[in-house]
Design a protein around this motif. Structure first.
Motif, short mmCIF file in Angstrom:
data_model
loop_
_atom_site.label_atom_id
_atom_site.label_comp_id
_atom_site.label_asym_id
_atom_site.label_seq_id
_atom_site.Cartn_x
_atom_site.Cartn_y
_atom_site.Cartn_z
N MET A 13 8.17 -6.15 6.94
CA MET A 13 8.56 -4.79 7.30
C MET A 13 8.45 -3.84 6.11
SD MET A 13 12.16 -3.45 8.95
CE MET A 13 13.10 -3.81 7.47
N TYR A 14 8.89 -4.27 4.93
CA TYR A 14 8.84 -3.38 3.76
C TYR A 14 7.41 -3.03 3.38
CZ TYR A 14 13.67 -4.98 3.41
OH TYR A 14 14.98 -5.29 3.68
N ASP A 15 6.51 -4.02 3.47
CA ASP A 15 5.09 -3.73 3.22
C ASP A 15 4.56 -2.72 4.23
OD1 ASP A 15 5.09 -5.44 1.08
OD2 ASP A 15 4.20 -7.12 2.16
N GLY A 16 5.02 -2.86 5.49
CA GLY A 16 4.59 -1.91 6.52
C GLY A 16 5.08 -0.50 6.26
N LEU A 17 6.29 -0.37 5.76
CA LEU A 17 6.80 0.96 5.44
C LEU A 17 6.01 1.59 4.29
CD1 LEU A 17 10.65 0.30 5.74
CD2 LEU A 17 9.28 1.79 7.20
N ASP A 40 -0.23 20.14 5.86
CA ASP A 40 1.00 20.85 6.21
C ASP A 40 1.72 20.24 7.40
OD1 ASP A 40 0.61 22.65 4.17
OD2 ASP A 40 -0.54 24.05 5.42
N LEU A 41 1.20 19.15 7.95
CA LEU A 41 1.87 18.50 9.08
C LEU A 41 3.19 17.87 8.62
CD1 LEU A 41 -1.13 16.73 10.86
CD2 LEU A 41 -0.11 18.95 11.39
N GLN A 42 4.19 17.95 9.47
CA GLN A 42 5.48 17.35 9.14
C GLN A 42 5.41 15.84 9.34
OE1 GLN A 42 9.03 17.24 11.74
NE2 GLN A 42 9.87 18.77 10.32
N PRO A 43 5.71 15.02 8.29
CA PRO A 43 5.56 13.57 8.41
C PRO A 43 6.77 12.90 9.06
CG PRO A 43 6.15 14.15 6.17
CD PRO A 43 6.03 15.45 6.93
N ASN A 44 6.50 11.88 9.90
CA ASN A 44 7.54 11.09 10.54
C ASN A 44 7.06 9.65 10.65
OD1 ASN A 44 9.58 13.24 11.67
ND2 ASN A 44 7.54 13.99 12.19
N ILE A 45 8.01 8.72 10.62
CA ILE A 45 7.72 7.30 10.84
C ILE A 45 8.63 6.80 11.95
CG2 ILE A 45 7.74 4.98 9.84
CD1 ILE A 45 7.20 6.17 7.13
N VAL A 46 8.03 6.17 12.96
CA VAL A 46 8.79 5.54 14.04
C VAL A 46 8.66 4.03 13.86
CG1 VAL A 46 9.07 5.24 16.52
CG2 VAL A 46 8.40 7.48 15.60
N LEU A 47 9.75 3.38 13.45
CA LEU A 47 9.76 1.95 13.18
C LEU A 47 10.33 1.21 14.38
CD1 LEU A 47 9.65 -0.60 11.35
CD2 LEU A 47 11.92 0.05 10.51
N VAL A 48 9.58 0.23 14.88
CA VAL A 48 10.04 -0.64 15.96
C VAL A 48 10.19 -2.04 15.38
CG1 VAL A 48 9.58 -1.52 18.27
CG2 VAL A 48 8.78 0.76 17.62
N THR A 49 11.40 -2.55 15.30
CA THR A 49 11.66 -3.83 14.64
C THR A 49 12.48 -4.75 15.52
OG1 THR A 49 12.67 -4.88 12.71
CG2 THR A 49 13.67 -2.83 13.47
N ASP A 50 12.18 -6.06 15.39
CA ASP A 50 12.89 -7.08 16.15
C ASP A 50 13.65 -8.03 15.21
OD1 ASP A 50 13.69 -8.37 18.49
OD2 ASP A 50 12.10 -9.86 18.31
N GLY A 51 13.92 -7.60 14.02
CA GLY A 51 14.63 -8.46 13.08
C GLY A 51 14.54 -7.91 11.68
N GLY A 52 14.83 -8.76 10.70
CA GLY A 52 14.80 -8.34 9.32
C GLY A 52 13.43 -8.49 8.70
N ASP A 53 13.40 -8.69 7.40
CA ASP A 53 12.15 -8.84 6.66
C ASP A 53 12.14 -10.21 5.99
OD1 ASP A 53 10.57 -8.72 4.01
OD2 ASP A 53 9.85 -6.96 5.10
N ASP A 54 11.10 -11.00 6.26
CA ASP A 54 11.00 -12.33 5.65
C ASP A 54 9.59 -12.62 5.14
OD1 ASP A 54 9.70 -12.57 8.03
OD2 ASP A 54 10.92 -14.21 8.82
N GLY A 55 8.76 -11.58 5.02
CA GLY A 55 7.39 -11.84 4.58
C GLY A 55 6.79 -10.79 3.69
N SER A 56 7.60 -9.84 3.18
CA SER A 56 7.06 -8.76 2.37
C SER A 56 6.92 -9.18 0.92
CB SER A 56 7.96 -7.52 2.44
OG SER A 56 7.81 -6.87 3.68
N SER A 57 5.93 -8.62 0.27
CA SER A 57 5.79 -8.79 -1.17
C SER A 57 6.53 -7.70 -1.92
CB SER A 57 4.31 -8.77 -1.56
OG SER A 57 3.72 -7.52 -1.18
N ALA A 58 6.88 -6.61 -1.24
CA ALA A 58 7.58 -5.48 -1.85
C ALA A 58 9.07 -5.57 -1.52
CB ALA A 58 7.02 -4.15 -1.34
N PRO A 59 9.95 -5.24 -2.47
CA PRO A 59 11.38 -5.21 -2.19
C PRO A 59 11.78 -3.99 -1.37
CG PRO A 59 10.98 -4.50 -4.44
CD PRO A 59 9.65 -4.93 -3.87
#
Length: 641
Positions: free
Chosen positions: A163-167, A179-198
């Motif tokens: 998940m953290y790598d995805g963010l 000039d577009l306003q930025p947004n992120i829509v995160l859809v998650t089914d649990g925590g993070d167990d595979g990211s290389s980034a903290p």
């Protein structure tokens, strides 16, 4: 009866704490207020964009303040009616758990609804993550391309969640949206167990992009990494919604759409000419604070917003069912014990030597055999006995008794020591467990030093009052002797006239004399107990006069005159050293106050001080250095007379 009342009060307060704490830990409101952007290029028409999900009617209470001054809102329009458009990244969890209960199918429906509702001028990208992050569709306004990318989403049978790598990747896609306003829509089914980034690195990437984070949590019990997600939402704006089943997922996506559309642009005239400006937006009881530099544009976290919408109370571990019950029970027990102790002190039962001597005072009632002890149960009594034996072997039990007597606290030394140590251990353990090592260490130091400091303060204040009453007491005693009273009659008469603590100490001398103790020895005990060399000299004069003879009345007047001159000298020295004392206090409190201010105003900047080894070492060194400097200054300005 007093003990029963105290126990009942403790139980009621403890029950109230247990009852009210869950309510405090729940979210207070579903509304969200967050400043998204501030455009101050035209000071006569500053454009402030904010997110508000509380309904249009509440906008009638909109108030804007700039550096504390209220500003007139010249215009308020929905962002949909302005030229501002949005760039959205849909970040989808494709870990193995998404195959359960048809969750992915419902998520695809929700994503298609986002695409269908995108509107002209808006753009969207699709990013998914499992073991690795995949950009399924780059930023585009082509709804057909986005729908095709959504249809091709599938979750592997054994995939993890990065998940953290995805963010981080989603934030990079928002780096060139103009000039577009930025947004992120995160859809998650649990925590993070595979990211290389903290988690901190992912949070920093989202903050740098200026995006707001809207999260859809598909777990049944809030099992997603809500701590990390809420940390990003708190810093950038957005909201989190739950969707554990098909209906919940559809509702969550609807709420995301409503939230992203519930953005408004308020226009007002600014009077600021240069530098940084603090802005607060209030709607009803909700408030969001931000800042901007005059003449600039600020978006997302660049506004340094501080969102004050109600949040869950307490650390993360208190939000679980079992852990929350245990934690709240301990809170209730601690509050109950505190009320019991205060109620017991308020009743101020006469215990110890005072209770034994009371029948020997004139008109003193005969007391019951109840000793007024706090430790009423066998277990507490045994614990107090062990503490008493240990303190007596170490040689500091007598010192504690003298401290409590000087402060006139109706506590047994062993019981006071036991409850003091128990409170320090319990609260220190809670502080270390919930707040971490450095905050726990600081809280332990405060808890360890506060009770002795309070006792010393009370004893010092009582001693100062005792010394200030001494000249008048000697004058009254001299007058009583001239009137024909004996020494003991004079002491008894004066004890009824002067204020406490002098009156109480003299009454104790009278009681001890009635039990057969020499009056001079009883008064010597008062001088030793109150640590008053002045009173000791007066007793020495009385002892010498009774042994060799002389005019005791004249002698006491001379001693009283000497005490007056000594007191005048003390006050002169106190006035001359007042500047040094206040300097020591200010220099001692300044680092603490400045550190607390910086921690409250910018916790991210101060976070390494408590989360890294080097920061903790420097923090500990600063505490030791500040303490040594404060004691040094105190020693310099402390003039013995």
């Amino acid at each position: 009866m007093r003990t029963r009342v105290a126990i009942a009060g403790a139980l009621l307060v403890g029950l109230a704490a247990i009852t009210l704490a869950p309510a405090a830990s729940a979210q207070g409101s579903d509304t969200t207020l967050a400043v998204r952007a501030i455009d101050s290029t035209d000071s006569s028409a500053v454009r402030l964009t904010f997110l508000w999900t509380g309904g249009d009617k509440a906008l009638e209470t909109l108030k804007i303040r700039e550096d504390g001054q209220s500003k007139k809102v010249d215009g308020l329009t929905s962002m949909q009616k302005t030229e501002q458009r949005m760039a959205t990244v849909a970040l989808v969890d494709l870990s193995a758990s998404m195959n359960n209960d048809g969750a992915l199918t419902e998520v695809k429906k929700g994503l298609r609804s986002l695409v269908d509702d995108m509107g002209d001028g808006n753009r969207m990208a699709i990013v998914s993550y499992s073991d690795k992050v995949v950009v399924d569709s780059v930023m585009t306004a082509n709804t057909g391309q986005l729908t095709a990318a959504i249809d091709e989403l599938s979750a592997p049978a054994d995939g993890k969640a990065a998940m953290y790598d995805g963010l981080k990747r989603s934030s990079l896609l928002l780096g060139d949206v103009g000039d577009l306003q930025p947004n992120i829509v995160l859809v998650t089914d649990g925590g993070d167990d595979g990211s290389s980034a903290p988690a901190d690195e992912a949070r920093g990437a989202v903050i740098s992009s200026g995006a707001a984070l809207f999260a859809v949590d598909l777990t049944h019990d809030g099992g997603a990494d809500t701590g990390a997600i809420n940390a990003i939402i708190d810093r950038t704006g957005g909201a989190m919604y739950q969707g554990a089943d098909a209906a919940g997922i559809a509702t969550a996506f609807e709420q995301v759409q409503v939230a992203m559309k519930s953005q408004f642009v308020a226009t007002y005239a600014s009077t600021a000419e240069r530098g940084s400006v603090d802005v607060s937006v209030s709607i009803g009881t909700e408030t969001s604070a931000a800042s901007y530099v005059v003449g600039s544009k600020a978006m997302g976290a660049a506004t340094e917003q501080i969102v004050t919408t109600p949040k869950a109370f307490g650390p993360e571990w208190l939000r679980g069912k079992t852990a929350a019950a245990v934690g709240l029970l301990m809170v209730g027990l601690a509050v109950g014990l505190g009320v019991y102790a205060l109620a017991s002190l308020a009743t101020k039962n006469e215990t110890g030597l005072s209770a034994v001597l009371q029948p020997y005072e004139e008109g003193g009632p005969v007391l019951d055999e109840h000793d007024g002890s706090f430790a009423q149960t066998a277990l507490l009594q045994r614990a107090v006995e062990i503490t008493e034996d240990f303190a007596e072997r170490q040689g500091f039990l007598e010192k504690i008794e003298r401290m409590l007597e000087r402060a006139d606290l109706p506590l047994r030394a062993a019981e006071a020591l036991f409850f003091y140590l128990a409170a320090v251990v319990i609260f220190a353990a809670l502080a270390f467990f919930t707040l971490g090592f450095v905050p726990g260490l600081l809280i332990t130091l405060v808890l360890g030093m506060a009770p002795p400091a309070v006792v010393n303060f009370l004893a010092g204040r009582r001693q100062k009052k005792f010394v200030s009453l001494l000249p008048d007491t000697l004058n009254l005693l001299s007058g009583s002797l001239r009137a024909g009273y004996s020494l003991m009659q004079g002491i008894e008469a004066v004890s009824q006239e002067v204020e406490d603590p002098m009156g109480k100490e003299l009454r104790r001398v009278v009681s001890e004399a009635r039990l057969g103790r020499e009056p001079e020895d009883a008064m010597d005990s008062v001088a030793e107990r109150m640590e008053s060399p002045d009173f000791g000299w007066a007793v020495m004069a009385i002892r010498i006069q009774r042994e060799v003879g002389g005019n005791l009345s004249e002698l006491l007047l001379t001693v009283a005159d000497t005490m007056v001159h000594r007191e005048r000298l003390r006050r002169d020295v106190s006035a001359l050293t007042a500047e040094g004392k206040i300097s020591a206090i200010i220099l001692g409190l300044l680092p603490i106050g400045l550190g607390l201010f910086m921690w409250l105003s910018n916790p991210t900047y101060m976070e390494p001080l408590g989360s890294t080894g080097l920061g903790q070492a420097f923090l500990l060194l600063s505490v030791v250095s500040a303490g040594a400097g404060f004691l040094w200054m105190k020693k310099i300005i402390n003039v013995e007379i």
